[in-house]
Design a protein around this motif. Structure first.
Motif, PDB file in Angstrom:
ATOM      1  N   GLY A 588       8.532 -58.179  25.734  1.00 46.61           N
ATOM      2  CA  GLY A 588       9.528 -57.882  26.751  1.00 46.61           C
ATOM      3  C   GLY A 588      10.639 -56.970  26.284  1.00 46.61           C
ATOM      4  N   PHE A 589      10.770 -56.752  24.967  1.00 50.14           N
ATOM      5  CA  PHE A 589      11.787 -55.856  24.437  1.00 50.14           C
ATOM      6  C   PHE A 589      11.321 -54.406  24.553  1.00 50.14           C
ATOM      7  CE2 PHE A 589      13.062 -59.833  22.826  1.00 50.14           C
ATOM      8  CZ  PHE A 589      14.335 -59.765  22.300  1.00 50.14           C
ATOM      9  N   ASP A 590      12.286 -53.476  24.525  1.00 49.80           N
ATOM     10  CA  ASP A 590      11.948 -52.054  24.459  1.00 49.80           C
ATOM     11  C   ASP A 590      11.427 -51.718  23.064  1.00 49.80           C
ATOM     12  OD1 ASP A 590      12.817 -51.810  27.004  1.00 49.80           O
ATOM     13  OD2 ASP A 590      14.469 -50.448  26.593  1.00 49.80           O
ATOM     14  N   VAL A 591      10.488 -50.799  22.997  1.00 49.55           N
ATOM     15  CA  VAL A 591       9.977 -50.340  21.709  1.00 49.55           C
ATOM     16  C   VAL A 591      11.110 -49.662  20.938  1.00 49.55           C
ATOM     17  CG1 VAL A 591       8.377 -48.748  20.582  1.00 49.55           C
ATOM     18  CG2 VAL A 591       7.619 -50.107  22.540  1.00 49.55           C
ATOM     19  N   PHE A 624      16.887 -47.744  20.982  1.00 47.79           N
ATOM     20  CA  PHE A 624      17.174 -48.890  20.138  1.00 47.79           C
ATOM     21  C   PHE A 624      16.665 -48.608  18.729  1.00 47.79           C
ATOM     22  CE2 PHE A 624      17.024 -50.934  24.367  1.00 47.79           C
ATOM     23  CZ  PHE A 624      18.281 -51.521  24.361  1.00 47.79           C
ATOM     24  N   THR A 625      17.436 -49.044  17.751  1.00 47.90           N
ATOM     25  CA  THR A 625      17.115 -48.695  16.364  1.00 47.90           C
ATOM     26  C   THR A 625      16.146 -49.666  15.700  1.00 47.90           C
ATOM     27  OG1 THR A 625      19.048 -49.897  15.532  1.00 47.90           O
ATOM     28  CG2 THR A 625      19.347 -47.570  16.079  1.00 47.90           C
ATOM     29  N   ASP A 626      15.847 -50.787  16.346  1.00 48.20           N
ATOM     30  CA  ASP A 626      14.832 -51.706  15.826  1.00 48.20           C
ATOM     31  C   ASP A 626      14.201 -52.464  16.981  1.00 48.20           C
ATOM     32  OD1 ASP A 626      16.623 -53.685  16.551  1.00 48.20           O
ATOM     33  OD2 ASP A 626      16.515 -54.752  14.651  1.00 48.20           O
ATOM     34  N   GLU A 627      13.264 -53.349  16.647  1.00 48.47           N
ATOM     35  CA  GLU A 627      12.483 -54.030  17.665  1.00 48.47           C
ATOM     36  C   GLU A 627      13.264 -55.104  18.417  1.00 48.47           C
ATOM     37  OE1 GLU A 627       9.684 -52.459  14.508  1.00 48.47           O
ATOM     38  OE2 GLU A 627      11.686 -53.326  14.624  1.00 48.47           O
ATOM     39  N   THR A 628      14.368 -55.595  17.850  1.00 51.81           N
ATOM     40  CA  THR A 628      15.119 -56.663  18.501  1.00 51.81           C
ATOM     41  C   THR A 628      16.125 -56.139  19.524  1.00 51.81           C
ATOM     42  OG1 THR A 628      16.819 -56.676  16.770  1.00 51.81           O
ATOM     43  CG2 THR A 628      14.905 -58.087  16.431  1.00 51.81           C
ATOM     44  N   ASN A 629      16.272 -54.814  19.627  1.00 50.06           N
ATOM     45  CA  ASN A 629      17.138 -54.175  20.634  1.00 50.06           C
ATOM     46  C   ASN A 629      18.604 -54.577  20.492  1.00 50.06           C
ATOM     47  OD1 ASN A 629      14.771 -54.131  23.471  1.00 50.06           O
ATOM     48  ND2 ASN A 629      14.688 -53.189  21.467  1.00 50.06           N
ATOM     49  N   THR A 630      19.044 -54.831  19.260  1.00 54.92           N
ATOM     50  CA  THR A 630      20.434 -55.233  19.041  1.00 54.92           C
ATOM     51  C   THR A 630      21.344 -54.055  18.711  1.00 54.92           C
ATOM     52  OG1 THR A 630      19.815 -55.759  16.760  1.00 54.92           O
ATOM     53  CG2 THR A 630      19.883 -57.581  18.316  1.00 54.92           C
ATOM     54  N   ASN A 631      20.784 -52.926  18.282  1.00 54.70           N
ATOM     55  CA  ASN A 631      21.592 -51.763  17.938  1.00 54.70           C
ATOM     56  C   ASN A 631      21.032 -50.528  18.631  1.00 54.70           C
ATOM     57  OD1 ASN A 631      23.365 -53.028  15.806  1.00 54.70           O
ATOM     58  ND2 ASN A 631      21.365 -53.390  14.874  1.00 54.70           N
ATOM     59  N   VAL A 632      21.928 -49.593  18.958  1.00 57.77           N
ATOM     60  CA  VAL A 632      21.545 -48.421  19.748  1.00 57.77           C
ATOM     61  C   VAL A 632      22.049 -47.157  19.078  1.00 57.77           C
ATOM     62  CG1 VAL A 632      21.870 -47.214  21.950  1.00 57.77           C
ATOM     63  CG2 VAL A 632      21.523 -49.686  21.928  1.00 57.77           C
ATOM     64  N   TYR A 633      21.185 -46.141  19.021  1.00 54.23           N
ATOM     65  CA  TYR A 633      21.634 -44.786  18.702  1.00 54.23           C
ATOM     66  C   TYR A 633      21.876 -44.073  20.028  1.00 54.23           C
ATOM     67  CZ  TYR A 633      21.639 -39.942  17.082  1.00 54.23           C
ATOM     68  OH  TYR A 633      21.986 -38.633  16.831  1.00 54.23           O
TER      69      TYR A 633
END
Length: 696
Positions: A588-591, A624-633
Motif C-alpha cells: 500500500g505504500f508508494d514505491v 519518497f526516499t525509502d519504502e516506508t514513505n517517511t521522508n521526501v525529496y
C-alpha cells in the motif's frame, strides 16, 4: 481526461505548416529492420544524429532525459541509474543495445551500462519504453536503449572535435569515414575524455573507439562488421548528509582508490544479410564480447568492504529470417544463442578513515568468493505483423528463453563461510536452469493518414543475476530464486502533422515474483514474493512554430505502488531496547525513489543560418526516499543553455551552460529502510563547456 484530449486532437484542424512536412520516423529496434513508427504498436522515441551533436552530451543523462518518461541520473563520471516506468534503481530492468546487440549477456546487468557505449559519437538513439518486441528477452522490463552507430559516408569525410570545460573537463572526439573501394566503406571513431569532477577526488577518464566496416559482397550478400572498445576509470563518489550537502557539496568521503571502478569492454560482431528474394531476407550475426570490471563497491564500505572482479567472454549468434509474405503480412522468426563463461572473485579488505573520510585500504588475505558461472542461453522467437486492412494492423509475437548456468565454487571447503558475526555463504557447485515464454500482442488503428491509436499487451521477465544467486552474502536459498515477471498494458495515440508531432501513452505495468528479503527464525532468506504496480501517462510534442523557432515538450505523471513487499527492519541498542530484527511489509505504500513527475522542454531559435540557440528546462518531481514513505525529496528544476555558431562550412564553435541558475539539487536522495540518515548526491553546479569542431 487523456481520452478526451485524444478525441479532440483527432477531430481538430491543426494549424497549417510553417515548414515542409516533417520526415517520417523510422525505427530499427522493433524488428532489427527499418519500419515506419506509424506501423508499430509500442512507444518508441528517437534521438537523431543532429540532436546528439546539438546536445553534445557530457553524460548520457543530458541526452536521454529529453525523452518522455525517461530519467537517467548522474552519479559522477558517467555513472548513472535509470527510471523508466520504474523507480530510480540499480535493478536489471533495462536492456542496453549497440546496433541491436545486447552489450552484456543476461545475468550480468550493470546499471552503469550506458558508459560502455560511445553515445556522443553515435548516429542515432532509439528508446523503447516498457517491454520490447518478441526479439528481446530478459531485462527488457522498464525499457530498451538501442545506440546505433553512424553509417560510413559515400565520400571521404572527417570530424575533429575539441572540448574543454569546468572542473578540468577535456574531451576529444575524432571520426574518419569513407570508401575503401567500390565494395567496402569504413568509419572509425575515437572518444578521449577526462575530468577532475566538481567534487573532491572525483576524477574520471574514458578511452573508447569503434570501427565499422560496411561491405557489399554481392548483389545478394551484404555485411556490417563492428568492433567496439571502451575503457573507463572512475573514482568513487559518496553520498552526503544534509549539512554537508547544503554547506559543502564538493566534499567526497571517498579519496584515492576508495569506491573506484575500472571497466574494459570489447565487442566484435558481423551482421551478414542475404537477400533471398524480393520478399525474403536472412540475417546472421555472429558476435564476441569480452568484459573485465574491477570495483570496490562503495555501498558496502560501511559493513562489508571488498574488492570485486568480474570477467566474462561471450560467444554467440543472432539468426533471423524475414518474409514479406504479401502486401499484408510480414513474418519474422529467429533464434539467439549465447554462451558466456564468467569468473567472479571477491577479496576482503580493511579500510582506513580519517574522521569520516575513507582514505586507504589493505587486503586482509581472505577471499570471500571465487567461482565460475558459465551461462548458456537459447532463445527462439517469432513475430507476425498483419495489415488487416488500410486502417488496422495486428502484431503477434512470442519468445521462448532457456538459460542454463553451470556454477563451480573454486574455493576449497576449508575456507570458512562464517567468521564471528559475519557470513559469506557459498552455494554448493551445481547447475541451474530457467525457462520463460514471453507472448506479445499489439494493435494499430489508423484514424487518418496522420493519426494512429495503438494498444498492446507485452510480457517480460528478468532472470536473477549471477551475483544475486551465487554471491549469497548472509542469505540462504538464493539458488531457489525464479525469474521476476512483468505484464505491461499500453494505450497510445500518435499524430504527425506538417509543423507538429504529438504522442501520448497510458501504461499499466504489473510486476510479480520480485525478489524480497525476509527473516525465517534467525535466518535471512530471499524469495520471489514482491508485487508492485507502475502506472502513468507519457506525452511529448514537437512544434515547428516558425522557420526560426521550435518548441519541444515531454512530460510524465506516474504512480507506483507496493502491492505486497517485505523488508527487513533492524534496530539495535541504544536506539532500540531490546534489539529488533524482523520482517515487515509495506503493502500500500508508494514505491521509494519513484518521481511522481518528469518534465523536459526546450525552445530553440535560429535567427540566421549560422546561429542556433537553445534554452532547456528539466524537472524531477518529488519522491519518497525509502519504502516506508517517511521522508521526501521535493524534486528540482534545472535550466541549461546551448549555442552554436557556424564560422564556415568546415568550422563550428559551440558552448553549453549547464545548470545555468546554479541550483543546488540532488541526483539521488535515499536512506536505508526506516532510517532517518538521508544521503544526498549533489548535482553538478553551474558549469560551462566550449567546443570547436572542424569537419571536412
Amino acid at each position: 481526461m487523456i481520452f478526451k484530449a485524444i478525441l479532440l486532437l483527432a477531430s481538430t484542424n491543426l494549424p497549417a505548416a510553417t515548414k515542409e512536412e516533417q520526415p517520417e520516423v523510422i525505427i530499427i529496434t522493433s524488428s532489427r529492420q527499418a519500419q515506419s513508427l506509424t506501423n508499430l504498436a509500442e512507444s518508441v522515441s528517437v534521438l537523431n544524429e543532429q540532436i546528439i551533436q546539438d546536445v553534445s552530451p557530457g553524460h548520457p543523462a543530458e541526452l536521454l532525459n529529453r525523452v518522455s518518461g525517461v530519467h537517467v541520473n548522474d552519479l559522477g563520471g558517467e555513472g548513472h541509474m535509470t527510471a523508466i516506468r520504474q523507480p530510480i534503481t540499480t535493478g536489471g530492468v533495462y536492456l542496453f543495445l549497440e546496433d541491436g546487440l545486447p552489450t552484456r549477456p543476461t545475468g550480468f546487468f550493470n546499471h552503469n551500462g550506458l558508459y560502455e557505449i560511445d553515445i556522443p559519437n553515435s548516429g542515432r538513439v532509439e528508446v523503447t519504453k516498457g517491454p520490447g518486441s518478441a526479439l528481446y528477452g530478459s531485462d527488457a522490463i522498464g525499457g530498451i536503449f538501442n545506440i546505433l552507430t553512424p553509417e560510413p559516408s559515400a565520400d571521404l569525410s572527417g570530424r575533429i572535435q575539441a572540448e574543454l570545460g569546468s572542473d578540468g573537463w577535456l574531451r576529444g572526439l575524432v571520426g574518419l569515414s569513407g570508401p575503401l573501394n567500390d565494395k567496402h566503406s569504413v568509419r572509425w571513431q575515437l572518444n578521449r575524455t577526462q575530468s577532475d569532477g566538481f567534487r573532491e577526488e572525483a576524477d574520471y577518464t574514458r578511452l573508447s573507439s569503434n570501427l565499422r566496416l560496411d561491405s557489399e559482397i554481392s548483389a545478394q550478400w551484404q555485411a556490417k562488421t563492428l568492433m567496439s572498445f571502451g575503457k573507463i576509470d572512475q573514482s568513487g563518489t559518496s553520498g552526503l548528509n544534509f549539512q554537508d550537502y547544503q554547506q559543502n557539496p564538493t566534499k567526497n568521503l571517498f579519496h584515492g582508490e576508495m569506491g573506484a571502478r575500472d571497466v574494459q569492454a570489447f565487442r566484435l560482431s558481423s551482421e551478414l544479410s542475404y537477400q533471398i528474394s524480393d520478399t525474403e531476407q536472412l540475417m546472421i550475426t555472429p558476435f564476441y564480447r569480452h568484459n573485465r570490471s574491477e570495483l570496490m563497491p562503495s555501498w558496502m564500505l560501511t559493513y562489508d568492504p571488498v574488492l570485486q572482479e568480474t570477467r566474462f567472454a561471450s560467444y554467440g549468434i543472432l539468426a533471423q529470417y524475414s518474409n514479406q509474405h504479401s502486401d499484408r503480412i510480414n513474418w519474422t522468426t529467429g533464434i539467439d544463442i549465447d554462451y558466456t563463461p564468467a569468473t567472479f572473485s571477491e577479496q576482503q579488505i580493511e579500510v582506513f578513515r580519517q574522521g569520516d573520510i575513507y582514505t586507504d585500504y589493505r587486503l586482509t588475505g581472505r577471499t570471500n568468493y571465487h567461482f565460475d558461472a558459465d551461462q548458456t542461453s537459447i532463445s527462439p522467437y517469432a513475430q507476425l505483423q498483419w495489415f488487416i486492412n488500410e486502417q488496422l494492423i495486428l502484431s503477434l509475437g512470442a519468445r521462448y528463453d532457456w538459460f542454463k548456468v553451470d556454477y563451480t565454487d573454486l574455493l576449497p571447503g576449508t575456507v570458512p563461510q562464517t567468521v564471528g558475526r559475519s557470513s559469506w555463504f557459498r552455494p554448493a557447485s551445481q547447475s541451474i536452469d530457467y525457462q520463460q515464454l514471453s507472448p506479445k500482442l499489439g494493435l494499430v488503428y489508423k484514424i487518418t493518414d496522420k493519426q494512429q491509436l495503438f494498444a498492446n499487451r507485452r510480457h517480460a521477465f528478468r532472470v536473477p543475476s549471477v551475483g544475486q544467486v551465487f554471491r549469497a552474502g548472509t542469505s540462504v536459498d538464493t539458488t531457489e530464486l525464479k525469474p521476476v515477471q512483468a505484464v505491461n498494458h499500453e494505450l497510445g495515440w500518435r499524430g504527425q502533422f506538417a509543423s507538429l508531432r504529438l504522442d501520448a501513452t497510458l501504461y499499466d505495468l504489473a510486476i510479480t515474483d520480485d525478489v524480497v528479503t525476509f527473516i525465517d527464525g534467525n535466518t535471512r532468506k530471499l524469495t520471489n514474493a514482491g508485487e508492485t504496480s507502475h502506472r502513468g501517462i507519457e506525452f511529448s510534442g514537437l512544434w515547428q512554430l516558425t522557420e526560426q523557432w521550435q518548441w519541444q515538450l515531454s512530460g510524465t505523471f506516474t504512480r507506483q505502488k507496493y502491492n505486497d513487499y517485505q523488508y527487513l527492519f533492524s534496530c539495535f541498542p541504544p536506539a532500540c531496547m531490546p534489539a529488533i530484527n524482523e520482517t515487515r511489509n509495506f503493502a500500500g505504500f508508494d514505491v521509494g525513489k519513484a518521481p511522481r513527475q518528469l518534465w523536459q522542454s526546450s525552445l530553440s531559435y535560429s535567427p540566421y543560418e549560422q546561429w542556433w540557440l537553445e534554452m532547456e528546462w528539466q524537472k524531477v518531481g518529488r519522491y519518497f526516499t525509502d519504502e516506508t514513505n517517511t521522508n521526501v525529496y521535493p524534486g528540482h528544476d534545472l535550466v541549461n543553455l546551448r549555442v552554436r555558431y557556424d564560422v564556415s562550412a568546415n568550422l563550428q564553435l559551440a558552448a553549453r551552460l549547464m545548470n545555468a541558475l546554479d541550483k543546488r539539487y540532488s541526483t539521488l536522495t535515499s536512506n536505508q529502510v526506516g532510517s532517518s540518515a538521508i544521503e544526498y548526491r549533489p548535482g553538478m553546479p553551474r558549469s560551462i563547456f566550449v567546443t570547436a569542431t572542424w569537419s571536412f
